[in-house]
Design a protein around this motif. Structure first.
Motif, PDB file in Angstrom:
ATOM      1  N   TYR A 313       0.789  -1.062   0.138  1.00  0.00           N
ATOM      2  CA  TYR A 313       0.085   0.046   0.056  1.00  0.00           C
ATOM      3  C   TYR A 313       0.614   1.296   0.044  1.00  0.00           C
ATOM      4  O   TYR A 313       0.384   2.222  -0.388  1.00  0.00           O
ATOM      5  N   HIS A 314       2.225   1.186   0.517  1.00  0.00           N
ATOM      6  CA  HIS A 314       3.007   2.374   0.312  1.00  0.00           C
ATOM      7  C   HIS A 314       4.307   2.355  -0.185  1.00  0.00           C
ATOM      8  O   HIS A 314       4.908   3.264  -0.256  1.00  0.00           O
ATOM      9  N   ARG A 315       4.663   1.166  -0.862  1.00  0.00           N
ATOM     10  CA  ARG A 315       5.980   0.992  -1.472  1.00  0.00           C
ATOM     11  C   ARG A 315       7.177   1.032  -0.805  1.00  0.00           C
ATOM     12  O   ARG A 315       8.271   1.500  -1.316  1.00  0.00           O
ATOM     13  N   ASN A 316       7.121   1.089   0.565  1.00  0.00           N
ATOM     14  CA  ASN A 316       8.151   1.233   1.700  1.00  0.00           C
ATOM     15  C   ASN A 316       7.967   0.940   2.838  1.00  0.00           C
ATOM     16  O   ASN A 316       6.976   0.524   3.367  1.00  0.00           O
ATOM     17  N   TYR A 317       9.182   1.003   3.859  1.00  0.00           N
ATOM     18  CA  TYR A 317       8.981   0.906   5.310  1.00  0.00           C
ATOM     19  C   TYR A 317       9.068   1.901   6.012  1.00  0.00           C
ATOM     20  O   TYR A 317       9.586   1.566   7.180  1.00  0.00           O
ATOM     21  N   SER A 318       8.732   3.092   5.493  1.00  0.00           N
ATOM     22  CA  SER A 318       8.524   4.285   6.357  1.00  0.00           C
ATOM     23  C   SER A 318       8.097   4.222   7.531  1.00  0.00           C
ATOM     24  O   SER A 318       6.995   3.390   7.755  1.00  0.00           O
ATOM     25  N   GLN A 319       8.351   5.105   8.429  1.00  0.00           N
ATOM     26  CA  GLN A 319       7.375   5.295   9.616  1.00  0.00           C
ATOM     27  C   GLN A 319       6.286   5.937   9.215  1.00  0.00           C
ATOM     28  O   GLN A 319       5.359   5.320  10.094  1.00  0.00           O
ATOM     29  N   GLU A 320       6.329   6.637   8.153  1.00  0.00           N
ATOM     30  CA  GLU A 320       4.721   7.340   8.099  1.00  0.00           C
ATOM     31  C   GLU A 320       4.136   6.203   7.452  1.00  0.00           C
ATOM     32  O   GLU A 320       2.577   6.139   7.675  1.00  0.00           O
ATOM     33  N   ALA A 321       4.493   5.242   6.494  1.00  0.00           N
ATOM     34  CA  ALA A 321       3.658   3.836   6.374  1.00  0.00           C
ATOM     35  C   ALA A 321       3.030   3.175   7.536  1.00  0.00           C
ATOM     36  O   ALA A 321       1.902   2.956   7.611  1.00  0.00           O
ATOM     37  N   PHE A 322       3.822   3.036   8.362  1.00  0.00           N
ATOM     38  CA  PHE A 322       3.629   2.348   9.557  1.00  0.00           C
ATOM     39  C   PHE A 322       2.608   2.906  10.452  1.00  0.00           C
ATOM     40  O   PHE A 322       1.684   2.594  10.994  1.00  0.00           O
ATOM     41  N   SER A 323       2.843   4.331  10.432  1.00  0.00           N
ATOM     42  CA  SER A 323       1.769   5.124  11.080  1.00  0.00           C
ATOM     43  C   SER A 323       0.301   5.017  10.478  1.00  0.00           C
ATOM     44  O   SER A 323      -0.647   4.888  11.159  1.00  0.00           O
TER      45      SER A 323
END
Length: 370
Positions: A313-323
């Motif tokens: 859904y976000h194409r990355n493992y960023s903090q924003e994605a997990f938030s």
């Protein structure tokens, strides 16, 4: 039936032999080099002792006044030396209790076990052990509270002797192993401290070594949501100890995506994951939940699933994605879950997993995948 006369005779022989050794030891209390006039050699201390050495490990048993050995010992504690320490913190109330115990007429029932730090300077001759008059000559392996309690009792006027076992030819790993062997099955050595001490014994690239390094760095890195909230030696409110940390991390360290990542990437992914969870906890004034054992273990039960969702859904493992993924945490009824045993962890994990699945029904797949 035990022949008391034989035991009496044995005690008399031991006393006689120790007496002879004492006379020789006293006469050698200060041993100096014959060439002292040219260069001052270190003075030596001698105590009568029994040589119980085996193979490459020196083992000498002696009995001394607490103050006579105390000045030559040191203790390596985890709280004071995170890199090399392995002893528990000194507890003043235990020292006081032991001193009072001795003051009541009791004897110290077990030997203080110490390890010579420079075995080349230790000599056994004529029934006595000889070593340099040097501060920190011995490292306490076991019995620090008995040693300090005995010293206190002596200072309070008690005329006592304590048994001391001196080990030689041990390296640091062997000293730690002896400490664990002696204390591992006794009540009082916490599971979290035992896990902390495995850092001296594990292979550098093992799961244990990676987890221990993550524990240390996630606690010291200011960017980590766990900074200052990990405890290496004991359980405490507001802190995650080694026990729940191990339970949460061991399962996922040997699986993708963490398995294939180098250490720095592993650490960053965990910081982003925890940071995303933390942001949502803060929104509902539940930030402290991250440092509670049950919630900490439960949230990691959905780690792999949340990583899959982050990529999809976000194409990355960023903090924003997990938030974004963990926004549903704001709706979790925390008051419905209590306890920290396995059942409590599993029940909370099931609820979090269910809420995660439900949240996906309203999520949008990344446009790049379509």
């Amino acid at each position: 039936m035990i022949d008391s006369s034989n035991h009496k005779g044995a005690r008399m022989i031991v006393k006689k032999n120790m007496g002879k050794a004492t006379k020789k030891a006293k006469s050698q209390k200060t041993v100096k080099s014959a060439g002292e006039g040219r260069s001052r050699a270190p003075s030596y201390v001698s105590f009568p002792a029994f040589d119980l050495s085996r193979e490459n490990v020196g083992l000498y048993l002696t009995a001394v006044k607490p103050s006579e050995i105390f000045e030559f010992t040191r203790v390596s504690r985890v709280d004071e030396d995170a890199e090399h320490g392995f002893q528990r913190a000194l507890e003043s109330h235990r020292v006081k209790r032991i001193a009072e115990y001795i003051g009541d007429g009791n004897v110290v029932p077990g030997a203080i076990i110490i390890s010579a730090q420079d075995s080349g300077d230790i000599h056994f001759k004529d029934g006595a052990i000889h070593f340099p008059r040097q501060e920190g000559m011995f490292l306490v392996i076991d019995g620090q509270h008995r040693l300090y309690g005995s010293v206190r009792a002596e200072r309070d006027g008690m005329d006592i002797m304590i048994p001391v076992c001196i080990l030689t030819n041990l390296d640091h790993t062997e000293e730690v192993q002896y400490f664990i062997d002696i204390n591992g099955n006794q009540k009082g050595v916490s599971r979290t401290l035992r896990i902390e001490l495995t850092k001296f014994l594990v292979a550098s690239e093992s799961i244990d070594a990676i987890r221990l390094k993550l524990f240390e760095e996630l606690n010291s890195d200011d960017e980590s949501p766990l900074s200052g909230h990990l405890s290496a030696t004991k359980r405490s409110v507001g802190y995650i100890s080694h026990v729940p940390f191990k339970a949460a991390l061991d399962r996922i360290l040997d699986k993708d995506p963490l398995k294939k990542l180098p250490f720095d990437k592993k650490k960053k992914l965990l910081i982003n994951f925890l940071g995303g969870v933390q942001e949502n906890l803060i929104e509902v004034d539940q930030a402290k939940r991250l440092y509670q054992s049950a919630f900490f273990q439960a949230i990691f039960k959905v780690f792999e699933k949340s990583c899959e969702i982050a990529l999809m859904y976000h194409r990355n493992y960023s903090q924003e994605a997990f938030s974004s993924i963990f926004k549903f945490i704001q709706d979790l009824n925390f008051e419905s879950f209590s306890g920290s045993n396995d059942e409590a962890v599993n029940n909370l994990a099931k609820e979090i997993s269910l809420m995660l699945e439900v949240s996906l029904t309203t999520a949008n797949v990344a446009e790049e995948l379509i």
